[in-house]
Design a protein around this motif. Structure first.
Motif, PDB file in Angstrom:
ATOM      1  N   HIS A  85       0.421  -4.198  11.760  1.00  0.00           N
ATOM      2  CA  HIS A  85      -0.168  -2.856  11.817  1.00  0.00           C
ATOM      3  C   HIS A  85      -1.656  -2.960  12.154  1.00  0.00           C
ATOM      4  O   HIS A  85      -2.163  -2.280  13.038  1.00  0.00           O
ATOM      5  CB  HIS A  85       0.044  -2.162  10.466  1.00  0.00           C
ATOM      6  N   SER A  86      -2.346  -3.860  11.445  1.00  0.00           N
ATOM      7  CA  SER A  86      -3.787  -4.031  11.672  1.00  0.00           C
ATOM      8  C   SER A  86      -4.237  -5.350  11.030  1.00  0.00           C
ATOM      9  O   SER A  86      -3.494  -5.952  10.246  1.00  0.00           O
ATOM     10  CB  SER A  86      -4.569  -2.866  11.053  1.00  0.00           C
ATOM     11  N   PHE A 126       0.940  -5.598   7.537  1.00  0.00           N
ATOM     12  CA  PHE A 126       2.217  -5.597   8.262  1.00  0.00           C
ATOM     13  C   PHE A 126       2.949  -4.287   8.043  1.00  0.00           C
ATOM     14  O   PHE A 126       2.939  -3.734   6.941  1.00  0.00           O
ATOM     15  CB  PHE A 126       3.122  -6.727   7.751  1.00  0.00           C
ATOM     16  N   LYS A 127       3.609  -3.824   9.103  1.00  0.00           N
ATOM     17  CA  LYS A 127       4.496  -2.667   8.986  1.00  0.00           C
ATOM     18  C   LYS A 127       5.891  -3.184   9.332  1.00  0.00           C
ATOM     19  O   LYS A 127       6.260  -3.319  10.504  1.00  0.00           O
ATOM     20  CB  LYS A 127       4.055  -1.584   9.986  1.00  0.00           C
ATOM     21  N   GLU A 149       0.839  -1.200   0.000  1.00  0.00           N
ATOM     22  CA  GLU A 149       0.000   0.000   0.000  1.00  0.00           C
ATOM     23  C   GLU A 149       0.875   1.251   0.000  1.00  0.00           C
ATOM     24  O   GLU A 149       2.081   1.169   0.271  1.00  0.00           O
ATOM     25  CB  GLU A 149      -0.945  -0.042   1.210  1.00  0.00           C
ATOM     26  N   THR A 150       0.275   2.396  -0.302  1.00  0.00           N
ATOM     27  CA  THR A 150       1.064   3.618  -0.498  1.00  0.00           C
ATOM     28  C   THR A 150       1.859   4.031   0.733  1.00  0.00           C
ATOM     29  O   THR A 150       2.945   4.570   0.636  1.00  0.00           O
ATOM     30  CB  THR A 150       0.147   4.794  -0.904  1.00  0.00           C
ATOM     31  N   ASP A 151       1.346   3.717   1.935  1.00  0.00           N
ATOM     32  CA  ASP A 151       2.042   4.133   3.151  1.00  0.00           C
ATOM     33  C   ASP A 151       3.105   3.125   3.606  1.00  0.00           C
ATOM     34  O   ASP A 151       3.548   3.147   4.751  1.00  0.00           O
ATOM     35  CB  ASP A 151       1.024   4.364   4.276  1.00  0.00           C
TER      36      ASP A 151
END
Ligand code: FAD
Length: 327
Positions: free
Chosen positions: A130-131, A171-172, A72-74
Motif C-alpha cells: 500500500h505504501s 501492506f494491503k 491498522e483500522t483500515d
C-alpha cells in the motif's frame, strides 16, 4: 554505535567482511543518529542475502531492528522493516490474509522487499504494498510513499536510488484467496500433485512453493549463496532470432521476451575459468556458491568474464542481480 574495530558483517555469501561503524535503528527515537551521515559513506543492510561485499566497508552500516506487526483500522498491515520475510508469510497464513504465498522462502527482511520489488512464481511484492514509510537521507525527514510513488517495476523501485531508509512497509493483503498458479514450474508441480485452483488452500500453495524452491535452491546458511546471480534479460522480441534459446525464453504480456540467464550461463561456462573457491549449484546454474574461502576479487572477475562471453558469443548483456559493494 559499536566498536569500529570489531564489527564483522554476517552475509549470505559468507565472505569475511568488516566495517568501520554501525548504526541500529530500534525506534524512531534513533533517527537523529542518521542526520550527520550525508557526507559519509553509508550502506543500509538487511540480512545481506542480496549483497556481495568487499572485505572492508569504510563507512557506516545501518540496520533497522523494528520488527513489529500492527493491524491498522483500515485493514492495512504495517510491518517493521526488521521482520524476517518468512515471519510475515507465517503471519499472513495464520490470519487469512492472501497475496504473498508465491513469495514463500525468499530470504531477507521485510524492509528490503520493496527495494528490488521481490518476485517469484508470477507474483511481485508490489501487488500488495500500500505504501512505504522511510527516512529520506536528502530531506532528513520521515516520509510515506504511496505504491505509485515507489515506481515499482521488474526487480526495481525508487529505493535503488539509495536516498531512503525503509522503516515500515504497509501492506494491503487480499481478503479473498485468488491464487496465481500460472507460472510454468508451479503449474507442473501442482499437476503432478493433483492440485488445482479449486482444491488448493493458501497453506498448501505456500508449502508447494517451499518444496519447489528447496528442490533447486540451496539455503544460504548451509551453502553460502545470494540467489540468482544474474537477472533474466528482457529484450525486444524482434532483436533476437526466432529459434534463439528455444524453450528457455518467455514472451511477456508487453510483447518483449525474457531470456533465461541460467541457460546463457550454461552456454559459456566451458569458456571461463571458475576458481576452486567458487562454483555453480548443481541443481541451478544461476546460483553461484561459495565453496569455501571465496574472496571478493575472484567473484567480480568471474562475473565480468561470464558477462563478456555472453555478450560476445550471444549478443546479450547480462546484468548482475545482487548488489556489488566494492571498496
Ligand atoms: C537462496 C536465495 C533465493 C532468493 N530468491 C529470490 C527470489 O525468488 N526473488 C527475489 O526477488 N529475490 C530473491 N533473492 C534475493 C533476496 O532474498 C532479496 O533481494 C531480499 O529482499 C534481500 O533481503 P535482505 O534483507 O537480505 O537485503 P540485503 O541483501 O541486506 O539488501 C539488499 C538491498 O536492499 C537495501 N536495503 C535493505 N534493507 C533496507 C531498508 N530497510 N531500507 C532501504 N534499503 C534497504 C540494501 O541497501 C541493498 O541495496 C534470493 C536470495 C537468496 C540467497
Amino acid at each position: 554505535m559499536s566498536n569500529p574495530h570489531q564489527l564483522t558483517v554476517n552475509n549470505a555469501f559468507n565472505l569475511a567482511v568488516t566495517a568501520k561503524q554501525f548504526i541500529s535503528i530500534s525506534s524512531l527515537k534513533d533517527i537523529p543518529k542518521l542526520h550527520h551521515l550525508q557526507a559519509d559513506e553509508f550502506l543500509v543492510l538487511g540480512s545481506a542475502t542480496n549483497l556481495i561485499l568487499d572485505e572492508y566497508f569504510d563507512g557506516t552500516l545501518i540496520q533497522v531492528l523494528m520488527d513489529d506487526i500492527v493491524l491498522e483500522t483500515d485493514g492495512i498491515l504495517s510491518v517493521g522493516a526488521g521482520l524476517h520475510w518468512h515471519d510475515l508469510i507465517d503471519h499472513t497464513l495464520a490470519h487469512d490474509l492472501y497475496g504473498i504465498e508465491n513469495l514463500t522462502l525468499i530470504p531477507g527482511l521485510v524492509g528490503a522487499s520493496p527495494v528490488q520489488n521481490i518476485g517469484a512464481y508470477g507474483v511481485e511484492v508490489s501487488s500488495v504494498i500500500h505504501s512505504v514509510t522511510c527516512y529520506n537521507f536528502v530531506t532528513k525527514k520521515i516520509e510515506t510513499l504511496s505504491n505509485e510513488a515507489c515506481n515499482f517495476s521488474y526487480r526495481d523501485s525508487i529505493f535503488k536510488s539509495k536516498d531512503y531508509l525503509i522503516l515500515r512497509v504497509q501492506f494491503k493483503f487480499h481478503q479473498l484467496f485468488e491464487p496465481n498458479l500460472s507460472y510454468p514450474s508451479l503449474a507442473q508441480f501442482l499437476k503432478e500433485h493433483q492440485l488445482d485452483h479449486d482444491t488448493i488452500s493458501p497453506r498448501v500453495l505456500s508449502e508447494s512453493i517451499q518444496a519447489i524452491r528447496e528442490s533447486k535452491l540451496p539455503a544460504p546458511d548451509k551453502i553460502p549463496n545470494v540467489g540468482s546471480i544474474f537477472k533474466n534479460p528482457i529484450v525486444e522480441t524482434e532483436s533476437i532470432p526466432a529459434d534463439f534459446l528455444a524453450d528457455h525464453r518467455w514472451l511477456m504480456p508487453d510483447g518483449q521476451t525474457k531470456l533465461s540467464a541460467a541457460r546463457l550461463v550454461e552456454l559459456v561456462l566451458d569458456s571461463v575459468e571458475v576458481p576452486p573457491s567458487l562454483g555453480f549449484y548443481e541443481k541451478h546454474s544461476l546460483v553461484l556458491i561459495n565453496k569455501g574461502g571465496a574472496v571478493f576479487s575472484e567473484i567480480t572477475k568471474l562475473l565480468k568474464e561470464i558477462q563478456q562471453q555472453v555478450l560476445s558469443l550471444h549478443g546479450v548483456q547480462l546484468r548482475v542481480e545482487p548488489e556489488i559493494i566494492g571498496s
